[in-house]
Design a protein around this motif. Sequence first.
Motif, PDB file in Angstrom:
ATOM      1  N   GLY A 179       0.815  -1.213   0.000  1.00 29.11           N
ATOM      2  CA  GLY A 179       0.000   0.000   0.000  1.00 29.11           C
ATOM      3  C   GLY A 179       0.851   1.267   0.000  1.00 29.11           C
ATOM      4  N   LEU A 180       1.931   1.250   0.773  1.00 29.14           N
ATOM      5  CA  LEU A 180       2.824   2.409   0.807  1.00 29.14           C
ATOM      6  C   LEU A 180       3.514   2.627  -0.536  1.00 29.14           C
ATOM      7  CD1 LEU A 180       4.413   2.003   4.363  1.00 29.14           C
ATOM      8  CD2 LEU A 180       2.753   3.722   3.622  1.00 29.14           C
ATOM      9  N   LEU A 181       3.852   1.532  -1.218  1.00 30.02           N
ATOM     10  CA  LEU A 181       4.462   1.654  -2.539  1.00 30.02           C
ATOM     11  C   LEU A 181       3.480   2.304  -3.525  1.00 30.02           C
ATOM     12  CD1 LEU A 181       6.327  -1.776  -2.832  1.00 30.02           C
ATOM     13  CD2 LEU A 181       7.363   0.482  -2.586  1.00 30.02           C
ATOM     14  N   VAL A 182       2.221   1.872  -3.459  1.00 33.12           N
ATOM     15  CA  VAL A 182       1.199   2.493  -4.305  1.00 33.12           C
ATOM     16  C   VAL A 182       0.991   3.949  -3.909  1.00 33.12           C
ATOM     17  CG1 VAL A 182      -1.264   2.483  -4.873  1.00 33.12           C
ATOM     18  CG2 VAL A 182       0.027   0.355  -4.904  1.00 33.12           C
ATOM     19  N   CYS A 183       1.061   4.242  -2.618  1.00 35.51           N
ATOM     20  CA  CYS A 183       0.951   5.616  -2.124  1.00 35.51           C
ATOM     21  C   CYS A 183       2.031   6.494  -2.760  1.00 35.51           C
ATOM     22  CB  CYS A 183       1.078   5.623  -0.600  1.00 35.51           C
ATOM     23  SG  CYS A 183       1.087   7.266   0.131  1.00 35.51           S
ATOM     24  N   CYS A 184       3.257   5.962  -2.841  1.00 36.24           N
ATOM     25  CA  CYS A 184       4.362   6.700  -3.478  1.00 36.24           C
ATOM     26  C   CYS A 184       4.100   6.903  -4.969  1.00 36.24           C
ATOM     27  CB  CYS A 184       5.680   5.954  -3.268  1.00 36.24           C
ATOM     28  SG  CYS A 184       6.233   5.936  -1.558  1.00 36.24           S
ATOM     29  N   GLN A 185       3.538   5.885  -5.607  1.00 34.25           N
ATOM     30  CA  GLN A 185       3.205   6.021  -7.027  1.00 34.25           C
ATOM     31  C   GLN A 185       2.181   7.132  -7.242  1.00 34.25           C
ATOM     32  OE1 GLN A 185       1.945   1.983  -7.879  1.00 34.25           O
ATOM     33  NE2 GLN A 185       3.822   1.576  -9.001  1.00 34.25           N
ATOM     34  N   VAL A 186       1.157   7.161  -6.411  1.00 34.51           N
ATOM     35  CA  VAL A 186       0.131   8.205  -6.513  1.00 34.51           C
ATOM     36  C   VAL A 186       0.755   9.574  -6.283  1.00 34.51           C
ATOM     37  CG1 VAL A 186      -1.973   9.125  -5.459  1.00 34.51           C
ATOM     38  CG2 VAL A 186      -1.757   6.668  -5.852  1.00 34.51           C
ATOM     39  N   ALA A 187       1.649   9.667  -5.286  1.00 31.13           N
ATOM     40  CA  ALA A 187       2.290  10.947  -4.966  1.00 31.13           C
ATOM     41  C   ALA A 187       3.102  11.464  -6.144  1.00 31.13           C
ATOM     42  CB  ALA A 187       3.176  10.781  -3.732  1.00 31.13           C
ATOM     43  N   VAL A 188       3.868  10.585  -6.787  1.00 28.97           N
ATOM     44  CA  VAL A 188       4.695  11.011  -7.916  1.00 28.97           C
ATOM     45  C   VAL A 188       3.826  11.429  -9.096  1.00 28.97           C
ATOM     46  CG1 VAL A 188       6.423  10.280  -9.597  1.00 28.97           C
ATOM     47  CG2 VAL A 188       6.682   9.640  -7.213  1.00 28.97           C
ATOM     48  N   SER A 189       2.778  10.665  -9.366  1.00 31.96           N
ATOM     49  CA  SER A 189       1.866  11.029 -10.453  1.00 31.96           C
ATOM     50  C   SER A 189       1.230  12.384 -10.194  1.00 31.96           C
ATOM     51  CB  SER A 189       0.768   9.979 -10.606  1.00 31.96           C
ATOM     52  OG  SER A 189       1.307   8.747 -10.984  1.00 31.96           O
ATOM     53  N   MET A 190       0.786  12.587  -8.958  1.00 32.65           N
ATOM     54  CA  MET A 190       0.184  13.859  -8.586  1.00 32.65           C
ATOM     55  C   MET A 190       1.194  14.990  -8.700  1.00 32.65           C
ATOM     56  SD  MET A 190      -2.831  14.767  -7.643  1.00 32.65           S
ATOM     57  CE  MET A 190      -2.984  16.451  -8.208  1.00 32.65           C
ATOM     58  N   PHE A 191       2.408  14.743  -8.275  1.00 35.10           N
ATOM     59  CA  PHE A 191       3.502  15.728  -8.370  1.00 35.10           C
ATOM     60  C   PHE A 191       3.707  16.159  -9.823  1.00 35.10           C
ATOM     61  CE2 PHE A 191       8.000  16.273  -9.445  1.00 35.10           C
ATOM     62  CZ  PHE A 191       8.355  17.353  -8.648  1.00 35.10           C
ATOM     63  N   LEU A 192       3.816  15.181 -10.729  1.00 31.76           N
ATOM     64  CA  LEU A 192       4.058  15.492 -12.139  1.00 31.76           C
ATOM     65  C   LEU A 192       2.871  16.220 -12.760  1.00 31.76           C
ATOM     66  CD1 LEU A 192       5.819  12.222 -13.362  1.00 31.76           C
ATOM     67  CD2 LEU A 192       6.847  14.459 -12.999  1.00 31.76           C
ATOM     68  N   LEU A 193       1.652  15.824 -12.398  1.00 32.60           N
ATOM     69  CA  LEU A 193       0.468  16.499 -12.936  1.00 32.60           C
ATOM     70  C   LEU A 193       0.429  17.966 -12.522  1.00 32.60           C
ATOM     71  CD1 LEU A 193      -2.392  13.865 -12.526  1.00 32.60           C
ATOM     72  CD2 LEU A 193      -1.440  14.740 -14.666  1.00 32.60           C
ATOM     73  N   ILE A 194       0.745  18.235 -11.252  1.00 34.72           N
ATOM     74  CA  ILE A 194       0.720  19.624 -10.774  1.00 34.72           C
ATOM     75  C   ILE A 194       1.825  20.439 -11.454  1.00 34.72           C
ATOM     76  CG2 ILE A 194       1.070  21.106  -8.761  1.00 34.72           C
ATOM     77  CD1 ILE A 194      -0.202  18.898  -7.062  1.00 34.72           C
ATOM     78  N   VAL A 195       3.019  19.870 -11.542  1.00 35.68           N
ATOM     79  CA  VAL A 195       4.140  20.573 -12.170  1.00 35.68           C
ATOM     80  C   VAL A 195       3.824  20.887 -13.630  1.00 35.68           C
ATOM     81  CG1 VAL A 195       6.535  20.328 -12.950  1.00 35.68           C
ATOM     82  CG2 VAL A 195       5.921  19.727 -10.599  1.00 35.68           C
ATOM     83  N   VAL A 196       3.308  19.901 -14.350  1.00 27.96           N
ATOM     84  CA  VAL A 196       2.962  20.112 -15.757  1.00 27.96           C
ATOM     85  C   VAL A 196       1.862  21.163 -15.886  1.00 27.96           C
ATOM     86  CG1 VAL A 196       1.799  19.024 -17.705  1.00 27.96           C
ATOM     87  CG2 VAL A 196       3.733  17.902 -16.645  1.00 27.96           C
TER      88      VAL A 196
END
Length: 806
Positions: free
Chosen positions: A442-459
Amino acid sequence: MMIKHHIKVAIRNIKKQGMYSLLNVLGLAIGVTMSLFVLLLVKYELNFDKSFSDSQRIYRYTTKGVLGNNFINSASSPMPLASFVSKYDEVEEVVFMIPGANNVVSNGAKQFNEDEFRFVPFNFFQVFDVPFIEGDSKTALVEPESIVLTKKVARKYFGDVKAMGQTINRAGIDYVITGVCEDLPSSTHFNFSFAASISTIDNILLKKGDSAYVKNWKSDWLYLNGYTYVKLKEGYDSGKYEVKLNQDKELALQEQVAGMLNSEIDIDEIELNFYLQAVTSIHLSSHLSGELSVNSKPIYVKLFVFIAVFILLTTCVNFINLTTAKSHRRFKEVGVRQLIGATRRQLGFQFLTEAVVYSFGATFFGLVLLELLLPFLNSYFHLNLEFSLLSGWLDFFWVLLLVVVVGILSGSFPAMFYAGLKPEQVMVGNYQVKKIGITIRGLLVCCQVAVSMFLLIVVAGMWWQIQFVKNNDPGFAYDKVMVIERGNAVGEKFDLFKEEVNQLSGVELVSACSSMPGDDYFHGTFKIESGGGEKVVMVPLNYVEEDYLELLNVTLKNGRFFDKKNDSLGIIINSTAVEEYALKKPLNQTIEVLGNKNWALSVVGVVKDFHFESYYADIRPLALVLLGKKMRFDYILVKLDDDYTNSDLGKIEDVWSKHSDGDPFVWSMMKSRLDKLYDEDKRIVKIISVFAILALFMTIMGIVALATFMMEYKARPIGIKKLLGAPRQSVILQVLSAFSVYVFVGVVIAFIPAFIALKAWIASYSYYSFIHLYYFPLLALPVLGLAFISVFYQTYQMASNGPIES
């Protein structure tokens, strides 16, 4: 033998799992393809100017200093610097390069506007060792009016005919082609199509009748008219040499500076220092005035590395979850192996071998995909990336390393997982996953969501700024303004050209100028009375025709626009100049050209500030001077009305051909020229946008993989609940609630890093609009929506099964 056995078993199991194995391989293959592409991008950005031999010993001189109240921070340098530094023991070679202006180059009937013309010394190719196809690099540029062409240009002018020994004409001078070299790689901070001998400039000046300047232009320390490069001898410290140079150069500067100070102002306000800049660092680290090309930013390389690592890790995590999700199907195999004596080490090695075999297969497919997609990606992103395992051992090494890393990362956890099973548990089928196992996943998926969200906001923040630049009012009207290159081709016939074009349908107004918004402006040096004292100022200067400001609809604050009958010595300044130079009553203020007391200009008008440079730079003082009849200008501007047609453009070309003696008619719309100022940022944002979408897709796949895993291991408890009468809704809510924590936490923890990254990126702009913070949670909606839809679909299917099936 044991390794061979493990490989056979791995291949047998992969075949046995059929479509499931194919999906796993394709998932890994996509991750490998994208990771390799990003690594190629990083390699491209980091390898600028490294194609030259001994590139680590080549430096460019930059100039920093003060002239009056003006700070100089330029990539260019004065010509005397080259001869001055050549005497040092540390210096092996020194090169001074002068960019040529945009001009027509012709070979008989073939003629083109060319702006990649460089004047260089005879030893240019000893420093920048571009391979020669024809001629000798050591002697090609010894004589005046000799020139070296690149292969691409030689083919453009001469086709398949040998270019060596033939001539081309530029500005009335015939150049003898003494060499043809390979095209420069795209990963250089400068480019050239023509390299002409620098001694030709003397002939050009003499042809213009400027014999006095021929004597002085090589000795003027205050004229930053070119670029100086030095190749240091091996073993010398560039830092110590730089200190020594700046100590010694005072003697060389003293005479000219002292003479200027004594004749113009009373205090010492002139200082120049020269600094070495490694050519390999220019692309990422240099953002000075007068750069030869638009450079990139270090933050892009960091983002690319981050994306590559994320894609690779996400791919491996998804592989782990999908592999262990169906692990109950292999419990019996593991139990039997343990009962007949297989050790934990042997079991672990078996599953690790299986992961490496997957990795080899995925890498093979990934390389095929990369080969197929690279031309499209290069075209879409305007890149020139190359990849070939046969071109160098380094690419082969990285691919081999990637195979091993992906294999170990994706296989280590399944290997430990299966090797840790106890035979008595797996044989009876009562193995239960511990809570810590699900939590880690679950924590690994949490990190995946965080990175995706990070890239979406930056873009989103990057596109927000690009749209701001595109839609913000720069202070002048640029829409429907046609820009004709090399306007000086009509020369003294401009008034006739203007009169005829103004009479055409579709045309509102015609004007001309020496510099366009976004260009690197020539700086005039003036002496001005300011705040009760005298100041020497360097001001960006643009020579303009009388209708220039009206054509661009620039707002007049005080005074008037130019009148060519009365304003031959008039000057118009912007509001920033008034404020910075403390001009209380700017109209009729006298501004004297430094070094020429007989040329005093009078301020006839003050205009409202407009962005004559890009949004990367603060608006600076600007001076506009009326074009004289015999003065050179580079651009003709034609303002079109709302009803113009392509036939109207054709008529403008006809008038051009009539008055320019058939010179090439090259034009563009001002809007597209302004857009090109931000091409590098737009290209990078497009790349990151694609990977942000890919990251989101892979994150959803990760959520699906984790959901599959949880469904498998909660099937029995869910079946019992349903048998006891639990409704389908409660089963769905139970699973969704287990996911929601990880997804929401992942979304929230991305906000602060994304904010910091956007702040760091947008700092390169002097004028910007930061994306509204309330957009951050709005951008989370597609992530949350896709995550819950994918989990809901799987959960609904399981909750719809009968208790016996569960």
